[in-house]
Design an enzyme around this catalytic site. Structure first.
Site, PDB file in Angstrom:
ATOM      1  CB  SER A 124      -0.862  -0.037   1.258  1.00 20.01           C
ATOM      2  OG  SER A 124      -1.475   1.200   1.489  1.00 20.01           O
ATOM      3  CE1 TYR A 149      -4.161  -2.832   5.488  1.00 16.74           C
ATOM      4  CE2 TYR A 149      -3.568  -0.541   5.067  1.00 16.74           C
ATOM      5  CZ  TYR A 149      -3.888  -1.798   4.599  1.00 16.74           C
ATOM      6  OH  TYR A 149      -3.927  -2.025   3.245  1.00 16.74           O
ATOM      7  CE  LYS A 153      -1.573  -4.319   3.314  1.00 17.96           C
ATOM      8  NZ  LYS A 153      -1.935  -5.642   2.772  1.00 17.96           N
TER       9      LYS A 153
HETATM   10  P1  NAD Z   1     -11.091  -7.198   0.853  1.00 22.97           P
HETATM   11  O1  NAD Z   1     -11.374  -7.185   2.311  1.00 22.97           O
HETATM   12  O2  NAD Z   1     -12.232  -6.984  -0.087  1.00 22.97           O
HETATM   13  O3  NAD Z   1     -10.370  -8.561   0.451  1.00 22.97           O
HETATM   14  C1  NAD Z   1      -9.524  -9.255   1.327  1.00 22.97           C
HETATM   15  C2  NAD Z   1      -9.971 -10.702   1.352  1.00 22.97           C
HETATM   16  O4  NAD Z   1      -9.109 -11.433   2.231  1.00 22.97           O
HETATM   17  C3  NAD Z   1     -11.398 -10.878   1.873  1.00 22.97           C
HETATM   18  O5  NAD Z   1     -12.130 -11.643   0.939  1.00 22.97           O
HETATM   19  C4  NAD Z   1     -11.231 -11.619   3.203  1.00 22.97           C
HETATM   20  O6  NAD Z   1     -12.295 -12.489   3.464  1.00 22.97           O
HETATM   21  C5  NAD Z   1      -9.904 -12.344   2.980  1.00 22.97           C
HETATM   22  N1  NAD Z   1      -9.163 -12.648   4.205  1.00 22.97           N
HETATM   23  C6  NAD Z   1      -8.863 -11.813   5.238  1.00 22.97           C
HETATM   24  N2  NAD Z   1      -8.130 -12.463   6.161  1.00 22.97           N
HETATM   25  C7  NAD Z   1      -7.961 -13.736   5.701  1.00 22.97           C
HETATM   26  C8  NAD Z   1      -7.296 -14.885   6.205  1.00 22.97           C
HETATM   27  N3  NAD Z   1      -6.689 -14.871   7.397  1.00 22.97           N
HETATM   28  N4  NAD Z   1      -7.313 -16.011   5.467  1.00 22.97           N
HETATM   29  C9  NAD Z   1      -7.961 -16.057   4.267  1.00 22.97           C
HETATM   30  N5  NAD Z   1      -8.611 -15.000   3.751  1.00 22.97           N
HETATM   31  C10 NAD Z   1      -8.606 -13.853   4.456  1.00 22.97           C
HETATM   32  O7  NAD Z   1      -9.938  -6.120   0.589  1.00 22.97           O
HETATM   33  P2  NAD Z   1      -9.365  -5.545  -0.781  1.00 22.97           P
HETATM   34  O8  NAD Z   1      -9.745  -4.124  -0.863  1.00 22.97           O
HETATM   35  O9  NAD Z   1      -9.660  -6.475  -1.888  1.00 22.97           O
HETATM   36  O10 NAD Z   1      -7.804  -5.585  -0.442  1.00 22.97           O
HETATM   37  C11 NAD Z   1      -6.982  -6.673  -0.826  1.00 22.97           C
HETATM   38  C12 NAD Z   1      -5.579  -6.424  -0.323  1.00 22.97           C
HETATM   39  O11 NAD Z   1      -5.113  -5.190  -0.851  1.00 22.97           O
HETATM   40  C13 NAD Z   1      -5.473  -6.291   1.202  1.00 22.97           C
HETATM   41  O12 NAD Z   1      -4.289  -6.923   1.624  1.00 22.97           O
HETATM   42  C14 NAD Z   1      -5.393  -4.797   1.420  1.00 22.97           C
HETATM   43  O13 NAD Z   1      -4.694  -4.482   2.601  1.00 22.97           O
HETATM   44  C15 NAD Z   1      -4.631  -4.354   0.191  1.00 22.97           C
HETATM   45  N6  NAD Z   1      -4.877  -2.949  -0.162  1.00 22.97           N
HETATM   46  C16 NAD Z   1      -6.148  -2.511  -0.367  1.00 22.97           C
HETATM   47  C17 NAD Z   1      -6.386  -1.170  -0.672  1.00 22.97           C
HETATM   48  C18 NAD Z   1      -7.794  -0.662  -0.859  1.00 22.97           C
HETATM   49  O14 NAD Z   1      -7.990   0.558  -0.811  1.00 22.97           O
HETATM   50  N7  NAD Z   1      -8.788  -1.500  -1.086  1.00 22.97           N
HETATM   51  C19 NAD Z   1      -5.317  -0.294  -0.800  1.00 22.97           C
HETATM   52  C20 NAD Z   1      -4.016  -0.769  -0.603  1.00 22.97           C
HETATM   53  C21 NAD Z   1      -3.813  -2.114  -0.287  1.00 22.97           C
HETATM   54  C1  WQD Z   2      -9.734   9.707   0.471  1.00 22.40           C
HETATM   55  C2  WQD Z   2      -9.923  11.211   0.644  1.00 22.40           C
HETATM   56  C3  WQD Z   2     -10.278  11.881   2.929  1.00 22.40           C
HETATM   57  C4  WQD Z   2     -14.112   9.782   3.387  1.00 22.40           C
HETATM   58  C5  WQD Z   2      -7.232   4.706   2.797  1.00 22.40           C
HETATM   59  C6  WQD Z   2      -6.171   4.019   3.608  1.00 22.40           C
HETATM   60  C7  WQD Z   2      -5.043   3.586   2.727  1.00 22.40           C
HETATM   61  C8  WQD Z   2      -5.541   2.742   1.557  1.00 22.40           C
HETATM   62  C9  WQD Z   2      -6.702   3.364   0.862  1.00 22.40           C
HETATM   63  C10 WQD Z   2      -5.220   0.430   2.123  1.00 22.40           C
HETATM   64  C11 WQD Z   2      -9.187  11.800   1.854  1.00 22.40           C
HETATM   65  C12 WQD Z   2     -11.510  12.164   2.103  1.00 22.40           C
HETATM   66  C13 WQD Z   2     -12.916  10.302   2.915  1.00 22.40           C
HETATM   67  C14 WQD Z   2     -15.206  10.662   3.602  1.00 22.40           C
HETATM   68  C15 WQD Z   2     -13.827  12.493   2.868  1.00 22.40           C
HETATM   69  N1  WQD Z   2      -5.983   1.449   1.965  1.00 22.40           N
HETATM   70  N2  WQD Z   2     -12.770  11.622   2.669  1.00 22.40           N
HETATM   71  N3  WQD Z   2     -15.011  11.992   3.346  1.00 22.40           N
HETATM   72  O1  WQD Z   2      -7.542   7.739   3.539  1.00 22.40           O
HETATM   73  O2  WQD Z   2      -6.568   8.109   1.206  1.00 22.40           O
HETATM   74  O3  WQD Z   2      -6.656   5.849   2.162  1.00 22.40           O
HETATM   75  O4  WQD Z   2      -7.702   3.798   1.802  1.00 22.40           O
HETATM   76  O5  WQD Z   2      -4.042   0.307   2.076  1.00 22.40           O
HETATM   77  O6  WQD Z   2      -4.163   2.874   3.523  1.00 22.40           O
HETATM   78  O7  WQD Z   2      -5.712   4.924   4.594  1.00 22.40           O
HETATM   79  O8  WQD Z   2      -8.759   6.910   1.459  1.00 22.40           O
HETATM   80  O9  WQD Z   2     -11.080   6.957   0.661  1.00 22.40           O
HETATM   81  O10 WQD Z   2     -10.648   7.116   3.148  1.00 22.40           O
HETATM   82  O11 WQD Z   2     -10.050   9.054   1.699  1.00 22.40           O
HETATM   83  O12 WQD Z   2     -13.720  13.710   2.668  1.00 22.40           O
HETATM   84  O13 WQD Z   2     -16.298  10.265   4.041  1.00 22.40           O
HETATM   85  O14 WQD Z   2     -11.318  11.475   0.884  1.00 22.40           O
HETATM   86  O15 WQD Z   2     -10.062  12.907   3.867  1.00 22.40           O
HETATM   87  O16 WQD Z   2      -8.763  13.083   1.482  1.00 22.40           O
HETATM   88  P1  WQD Z   2      -7.336   7.266   2.162  1.00 22.40           P
HETATM   89  P2  WQD Z   2     -10.206   7.435   1.769  1.00 22.40           P
END
Ligand code: NAD
Ligand code: WQD
Length: 337
Positions: A124, A149, A153
């Site tokens: 991330s 969290y 990572k």
């Molecule tokens: P998500 O929650 O939709 O998907 C994660 C999946 O992992 C889920 O289906 C959950 O059931 C499964 N899971 C969790 N713990 C588990 C375990 N112990 N064993 C087996 N399965 C398990 O999330 P996502 O948005 O698809 O994110 C996927 C990955 O990407 C995550 O590692 C997340 O941290 C990373 N990521 C997501 C974002 C984002 O904004 N969505 C941003 C950066 C990184």
């Molecule tokens: C985006 C922008 C808020 C909600 C998070 C995690 C990051 C990554 C992605 C996993 C910001 C603003 C938000 C709302 C708002 N996940 N906002 N009203 O915070 O950039 O990132 O998700 O790795 O680790 O921290 O994403 O969508 O929450 O916010 O004004 O109700 O929207 O302040 O500027 P963020 P977000």
């Protein structure tokens, strides 16, 4: 190629499964269904005409993981499984370290014992130090995160880097995602968080649909173009295609490398609201509120490394991201009506 997707029924995993199946690969989804549903397996089949394998299991269950590796015999793993709510991780650090770091260690042991040595990890942008200027470049310092969290990572990236140094036959690609949004254009898969969404776009989607009254814009006095926070939003199908490109890279390179998956462009909260208004065809009410604790004013990716090493760049703009999110929201509403 045979790819094992941990967390494969989740938001990003399911879209990646579609991209991999459409490119002619074999896919196995391994998920404990903590944050997703087995229905996604059928939806992926409906979109692609190909059925992915599915095995219910936890990544911390080493015996079950070994069973999955020995029966499916993947060429590589794409490791999405993990807990991902920043705020929740502050309240429940033990659960986050156990699931994300402990789970990754158990999975790596199962990989080592069964002979699979290639892994793409869902990292991330949150790993970058607060004080780095944007665009974030992969060589910038990564020292500590602002939440447990984010710390999981960083720790997992460190483990993978150390392992690649100690044992030269491993191949690791740490993909650092920026802000994935949108959905598959079919509307059959997307992101549907439980409860009130923390992330901006799922929140805006619910306001657009009338399920929430207005968007709370966290901060209108940031030093940005319009005073609201700026992020690098990326369409989840672009992200999915980035994984397919990373998989090809992983098959032909050894060692460990971090690669950003972003567009290289920043958009503000108001840009998102206005793009969503175009997608849904009506005004979206919003109120400027106080800043949210822990938020940065602005960050976005350098997308150069992904382009030069993977030959991949994001193609879809905000308009498509909001259109596909809105389409998915309407499918959801249709299902619950
Ligand atoms: P998500 O929650 O939709 O998907 C994660 C999946 O992992 C889920 O289906 C959950 O059931 C499964 N899971 C969790 N713990 C588990 C375990 N112990 N064993 C087996 N399965 C398990 O999330 P996502 O948005 O698809 O994110 C996927 C990955 O990407 C995550 O590692 C997340 O941290 C990373 N990521 C997501 C974002 C984002 O904004 N969505 C941003 C950066 C990184
Ligand atoms: C985006 C922008 C808020 C909600 C998070 C995690 C990051 C990554 C992605 C996993 C910001 C603003 C938000 C709302 C708002 N996940 N906002 N009203 O915070 O950039 O990132 O998700 O790795 O680790 O921290 O994403 O969508 O929450 O916010 O004004 O109700 O929207 O302040 O500027 P963020 P977000």
């Amino acid at each position: 190629m045979k790819a094992l997707l941990t967390g494969g029924t989740g938001f990003i995993g399911s879209h990646t499964a579609v991209a991999l199946l459409e490119a002619g690969n074999e896919v196995m989804l391994y998920d404990n269904l903590y944050n997703s549903s087995e229905r996604v397996v059928g939806a992926i089949e409906e979109i692609t005409g190909k059925k992915p394998g599915f095995m219910k299991g936890d990544i911390r269950d080493e015996a079950r993981m070994k069973e999955c590796f020995t029966t499916f015999k993947p060429d590589l793993v794409i490791h999405f499984a993990g807990l991902k709510a920043v705020g929740e991780s502050v309240a429940k650090p033990l659960e986050y370290y156990d699931n994300n770091v402990g789970g990754t260690l158990a999975m790596l042991r199962a990989m080592r014992e069964t002979g699979c040595r290639r892994l793409i990890f869902s990292s991330s942008a949150t790993v970058y130090d607060l004080h780095n200027p944007s665009p974030y470049i992969e060589g910038m310092p990564v020292t500590h995160a602002t939440s447990p969290y984010g710390e999981t990572k960083i720790q997992i990236e460190t483990i993978l880097r150390d392992l690649a140094k100690a044992e030269s036959d491993w191949s690791f690609v740490n993909l650092r995602y920026f802000n994935p949004i949108g959905a598959h254009p079919s509307g059959l898969i997307g992101e549907d968080p439980n409860g009130i969404p923390n992330n901006l776009v799922p929140y805006v989607a619910r306001v657009a649909h009338g399920r929430l009254p207005f968007v709370r814009v966290f901060g209108g006095d940031y030093p940005t173009r319009d005073g609201t926070g700026v992020r690098d939003y990326i369409h989840v199908m672009d992200l999915a295609e980035g994984h397919a490109a990373a998989a090809n890279y992983c098959l032909t390179h050894k060692g460990e490398i971090p690669i950003n998956l972003g567009t290289g462009r920043g958009s503000s909260v108001l840009d998102i609201i206005h793009a969503y208004e175009k997608a849904c065809g009506h005004e979206i009410p919003y109120k400027i509120m106080d800043r949210r604790a822990g938020d940065l004013p602005s960050f976005f990716a350098s997308a150069d490394r992904a382009k030069s090493l993977l030959g991949w760049t994001a193609k879809r703009g905000l308009e498509e991201m909001c259109r596909d999110s809105w389409n998915f929201e309407q499918h959801l509403a249709g299902k619950s009506a």
